[in-house]
Design a protein around this motif. Structure first.
Motif: not given
Length: 236
Positions: A75-94
Motif C-alpha cells: 500500500a506504500g506505507a513509509d513506516c508501520v506501527v503495531i499497537p500491541c506490546n506483546t507483538a513486539h516480541a516478533y518485530v525483529e523477525e518481521l
C-alpha cells in the motif's frame, strides 16, 4: 509529492487498534480533514494469540502478521506501527523478512517515563504474561539505565490478566479498572516511580491507577513517536 503514509498492523486486539487511531486523530494538530495523517490500517483479529505463542501454548502469529505487513508495504506505507506490546516480541523477525520500518512502542513508552519523571530509576510495568516472558521491557530498559518492576505472578493472574481479558471481551470495564488500580498499588509498594500500561487494552481502564502512580499510556507514546517520525507538529 504525496504526504507520508502510516501503516497500522492492527487487530491485536480490535479495540486497541481503534483506540490508537482515535488517539492519533486527536493528537494531530489538524483543522480540516485534509490535514490529518494518511493512514492504512490492516486489522485481522484472527492473528493467533501472541501470549499463548510465547508461552508455548499456541501457534506463531508471524505468518498472519507477515501477510498484514506485506499488505501495508504494497500500500506504500513509509513506516508501520503495531499497537500491541506483546507483538513486539516478533518485530525483529518481521523486519528481517520484509525490510519494513516498524516503530518501537516499548522504547517509546520507557522514554515517556523519563519525560514524566526525569531521572527515573524504577518503572513498574503492567503487561501480558507474553510480554513478561519475552522480557521486552527489561531488555529495552537496560539500554536506558532503568530497572523494571513487575507485579508478583499471583497479582498478574488475579488482576492484570483478568482485566485484559475483560476489556477484550467488552465486559465490566469498571471492574477491570479496579483490578488495574490494585496492581498499580502493588507496583508502588515495590518501589516503582512511574507505571506503564504496557498492554494496549490497559489504557482503556487506567483512570484509577493514575491516582496511585504516574502512569504512561504505551499507546499514547506510540502515537507521539509516529507523529514525530512523520514530521507532524505536535506542539509549539
Amino acid at each position: 509529492m504525496s504526504r507520508p503514509l502510516l501503516g497500522v498492523l492492527g487487530g491485536m486486539g480490535p479495540l486497541a487498534t481503534a483506540h490508537f487511531y482515535r488517539m492519533l486523530i486527536e493528537a494531530t494538530p489538524a483543522e480540516t480533514d485534509q490535514e490529518h495523517v494518511r493512514v492504512a490500517i490492516w486489522a485481522d483479529p484472527s492473528v493467533p494469540d501472541r501470549t499463548k505463542s510465547l508461552l508455548g501454548e499456541g501457534p506463531s502469529p508471524v505468518p498472519v502478521m507477515l501477510d498484514g505487513l506485506r499488505w501495508l508495504q504494497a500500500a506504500g506505507a513509509d513506516c508501520v506501527v503495531i499497537p500491541c506490546n506483546t507483538a513486539h516480541a516478533y518485530v525483529e523477525e518481521l523486519v528481517a523478512s520484509t525490510g519494513v520500518l516498524v516503530l518501537d512502542m516499548v522504547t517509546a513508552a520507557l522514554q515517556s517515563c523519563q519525560a514524566v519523571r526525569p531521572g527515573v530509576r524504577r518503572v513498574g510495568v503492567l503487561a501480558t504474561r507474553g510480554t513478561r516472558a519475552a522480557q521486552l521491557y527489561e531488555r529495552a530498559a537496560s539500554r536506558l539505565g532503568i530497572e523494571v518492576v513487575q507485579v508478583p505472578f499471583a497479582v498478574q493472574r488475579e488482576h492484570v490478566d483478568t482485566a485484559i481479558r475483560t476489556v477484550k471481551a467488552g465486559g465490566d470495564l469498571a471492574k477491570a479498572a479496579r483490578s488495574i488500580e490494585t496492581a498499580a498499588r502493588v507496583l508502588h509498594a515495590l518501589g516503582a516511580e512511574v507505571g506503564v500500561a504496557a498492554c494496549t487494552e490497559i489504557p482503556l481502564v487506567i483512570a484509577g491507577a493514575g491516582r496511585v502512580l504516574p502512569m504512561v499510556d504505551s499507546t499514547a507514546s506510540l502515537v507521539e513517536t509516529a507523529l514525530v517520525r512523520l514530521a507532524v507538529r505536535t506542539g509549539p
